[in-house]
Write a protein that holds these residues in place. Sequence first.
Motif, short mmCIF file in Angstrom:
data_model
loop_
_atom_site.label_atom_id
_atom_site.label_comp_id
_atom_site.label_asym_id
_atom_site.label_seq_id
_atom_site.Cartn_x
_atom_site.Cartn_y
_atom_site.Cartn_z
N LEU A 294 -2.22 -3.67 -6.19
CA LEU A 294 -2.87 -2.59 -5.36
C LEU A 294 -2.93 -2.75 -4.10
O LEU A 294 -3.73 -3.90 -3.70
CB LEU A 294 -4.25 -2.27 -5.87
N PHE A 295 -2.18 -1.95 -3.22
CA PHE A 295 -2.49 -2.37 -1.50
C PHE A 295 -3.86 -1.99 -1.05
O PHE A 295 -4.44 -0.78 -1.63
CB PHE A 295 -1.33 -1.54 -0.91
N GLU A 296 -4.28 -2.53 -0.35
CA GLU A 296 -5.83 -2.53 0.10
C GLU A 296 -6.94 -2.30 -1.04
O GLU A 296 -7.67 -1.73 -1.02
CB GLU A 296 -5.85 -1.37 0.92
N GLY A 297 -6.64 -3.03 -2.28
CA GLY A 297 -7.37 -2.83 -3.33
C GLY A 297 -7.31 -1.57 -4.01
O GLY A 297 -8.12 -1.52 -4.96
N GLN B 179 -2.15 -7.44 16.96
CA GLN B 179 -2.53 -6.12 17.49
C GLN B 179 -3.36 -5.53 16.21
O GLN B 179 -4.17 -4.43 16.71
CB GLN B 179 -1.10 -5.17 17.18
N HIS B 180 -3.60 -6.06 15.26
CA HIS B 180 -4.34 -5.52 14.32
C HIS B 180 -4.97 -6.62 13.46
O HIS B 180 -4.15 -7.45 12.73
CB HIS B 180 -3.73 -4.63 13.35
N MET B 181 -6.41 -6.64 13.11
CA MET B 181 -6.99 -7.84 12.32
C MET B 181 -6.97 -7.40 10.89
O MET B 181 -7.59 -8.48 10.20
CB MET B 181 -8.32 -8.02 13.04
N GLU B 182 -6.60 -6.40 10.15
CA GLU B 182 -6.67 -6.38 8.92
C GLU B 182 -5.83 -7.42 8.09
O GLU B 182 -4.78 -7.74 8.59
CB GLU B 182 -6.40 -4.96 8.33
N PRO B 183 -6.45 -7.98 7.19
CA PRO B 183 -5.86 -9.16 6.71
C PRO B 183 -4.19 -9.19 6.37
O PRO B 183 -3.55 -10.10 6.13
CB PRO B 183 -6.74 -9.82 5.48
N ASP B 184 -3.91 -7.86 5.89
CA ASP B 184 -2.45 -7.82 5.47
C ASP B 184 -1.78 -8.31 6.86
O ASP B 184 -0.33 -8.58 6.54
CB ASP B 184 -2.22 -6.36 4.92
N HIS B 185 -2.25 -8.22 7.85
CA HIS B 185 -1.47 -8.68 9.16
C HIS B 185 -1.95 -10.02 9.89
O HIS B 185 -1.22 -10.52 10.46
CB HIS B 185 -1.55 -7.47 10.11
N SER B 186 -3.15 -10.37 9.41
CA SER B 186 -3.92 -11.26 10.40
C SER B 186 -4.04 -12.75 9.50
O SER B 186 -4.44 -13.80 10.02
CB SER B 186 -5.31 -11.04 10.94
N VAL C 128 -7.17 3.10 14.77
CA VAL C 128 -5.69 3.41 14.06
C VAL C 128 -5.24 1.99 13.91
O VAL C 128 -4.13 1.84 14.32
CB VAL C 128 -4.68 4.29 15.31
N HIS C 129 -5.80 1.41 12.91
CA HIS C 129 -6.64 2.11 12.03
C HIS C 129 -7.95 1.42 11.92
O HIS C 129 -8.83 1.92 11.34
CB HIS C 129 -6.02 2.09 10.43
N TRP C 130 -8.09 0.35 12.88
CA TRP C 130 -9.56 -0.28 13.05
C TRP C 130 -9.87 -0.24 14.46
O TRP C 130 -8.99 0.01 15.28
CB TRP C 130 -9.46 -1.70 12.39
N ALA D 17 1.55 -0.78 15.54
CA ALA D 17 0.58 -1.54 14.59
C ALA D 17 0.62 -0.59 13.15
O ALA D 17 1.94 -0.38 12.71
CB ALA D 17 -0.81 -1.34 15.01
N ASP D 18 -0.51 -0.22 12.55
CA ASP D 18 -0.39 0.76 11.33
C ASP D 18 0.26 2.13 11.57
O ASP D 18 0.87 2.62 10.24
CB ASP D 18 -1.71 0.87 10.77
N ALA D 19 0.46 2.65 12.46
CA ALA D 19 0.94 4.02 12.60
C ALA D 19 2.40 3.99 12.45
O ALA D 19 3.10 3.03 12.69
CB ALA D 19 0.55 4.41 14.24
N ARG E 89 1.33 9.80 2.18
CA ARG E 89 0.44 9.14 1.26
C ARG E 89 -0.24 7.96 1.88
O ARG E 89 -1.38 7.91 1.77
CB ARG E 89 1.14 8.82 -0.17
N TYR E 90 0.35 7.14 2.80
CA TYR E 90 0.06 5.93 3.32
C TYR E 90 -0.79 6.71 4.72
O TYR E 90 -2.22 6.33 4.64
CB TYR E 90 1.04 5.25 4.29
N TYR E 91 -0.68 7.55 5.45
CA TYR E 91 -1.22 8.16 6.50
C TYR E 91 -2.55 8.54 6.03
O TYR E 91 -3.63 8.21 6.75
CB TYR E 91 -0.56 9.19 7.14
N LEU F 264 4.06 -1.88 11.60
CA LEU F 264 3.65 -3.12 10.80
C LEU F 264 3.96 -2.90 9.24
O LEU F 264 3.86 -3.79 8.54
CB LEU F 264 2.23 -3.47 10.75
N HIS F 265 4.31 -1.61 8.95
CA HIS F 265 4.76 -1.50 7.55
C HIS F 265 5.95 -0.58 7.62
O HIS F 265 5.93 0.46 8.42
CB HIS F 265 3.89 -0.76 6.55
N GLY F 266 6.79 -0.61 6.82
CA GLY F 266 7.82 0.61 6.33
C GLY F 266 9.05 0.34 7.55
O GLY F 266 9.03 -0.72 8.40
FE1 FEO Z 1 -4.78 -1.40 8.70
FE2 FEO Z 1 -1.75 -2.66 7.65
O1 FEO Z 1 -3.55 -2.66 7.82
#
Ligand code: FEO
Length: 388
Positions: free
Chosen positions: A19-22, A80-87, A148-150, A167-169, A188-190, A219-221
């Motif tokens: 599960l992405f982001e749980g 650019q972004h501290m969410e752990p999927d990147h940091s 966008v997004h933190w 970043a996530d955008a 769906r992601y947005y 950062l994705h896709g």
């Molecule tokens: Fe908001 Fe891909 O982390």
Amino acid sequence: MNISDSITYVGVNDHDIDLFEGQYIVPNGMAYNSYVVRGGTGADAKVAVMDSVDERFGSEWLGNIAGALDGKEPDYLVVQHMEPDHSANITRFMEAYPSAQVVASAKAFDMMERFYGENYEDRRVIVKEGSELDLGGRILRFIAAPMVHWPEVIMTHDATDKVLFTADAFGKFGALDVDEDWACEARRYYFGIVGKFGKQVQGVLKKAEALDIATICPLHGPVLSEDLGYYLGLYKTWAAYGVETEGVCIAYCSIYGHTKEAAELLARELEAAGCPKVAITDLARDDMAEAVEDAFRYGTLVCASPTYNADMFPFMKTFLDHLADHAYQNRRVALIENGTWAPAALRSMKAKFEGMKGIELVDLEVSIKSSLDAETRAQIKQLAELLA
Ligand code: FEO
């Protein structure tokens, strides 16, 4: 993969994630993108790495960086972004390259300390809107993109190659080694992840209008380099909570099949009445994030729910909570309830929508008593004609 002569992709694909982001199912996996940016070939040329990747892929990512740099050491890690999927691999990077510095916003350094116990006081460059990092002729300019997004997020523009690191955008679900349509999984992601922050996304899109952009590196896709107007146009619609596709989304729950029968009858009647597109979703069985995405995509939403414990059915409650949490607004909504002795779903669904902005509740409400009869069938036909 080279994005240009000076920019190389060093991200990773994740096919092990459940599960992405749980919470989000990702049947085609996930990509955590990262890029190496080389300043040039002169003696003062510097190298920056744009973001790290999910914790489980640290070794693969460091290997990709080493491969791209062929023995040269990077000078900067831009976070650019501290969410752990990147940091999650900042620490490993800083250990692997002891002369490197971290470049991030002040908020990001606060988060770094909280997540990883270190804010690199002696090895950091704090940047904000308009700050520049000179890689030796190639300048990276930073754009604040809060929420966008933190709140700590920055985007980065490289005017030399006309690249915007977003970043996530402009990201999507799905690994990069799977070929699939961009819009479906990007939408769906947005709406799942960034949808609540439409105002902030609009703000950053406005700043992007002033930039020369030929390539978007999220950062994705996938990296986006063709027909950017298409992607920017969709983002403008999504950020403004506009209608992307004319049509009706029917979201239903059903216990013994009677409410499902009503929802399916409505779908057939809508198609017969010429509705350009009908999307129907069973909230208990289909992907909830896909249902949320469809609610935002179409101009009209129909919710059909049985009564349960003097309320709407639990899956409908979850769905409407998701809509409220993601700032659902500016849509036409019609309601269908079912109840055998004291129908209450209509009242409770209505109360949820009354708390949302710009919702036009259709006057024609259908209240089924246990199962469809001639009167409720006629009402559904009438509702279809009205909505189509
Ligand atoms: Fe908001 Fe891909 O982390």
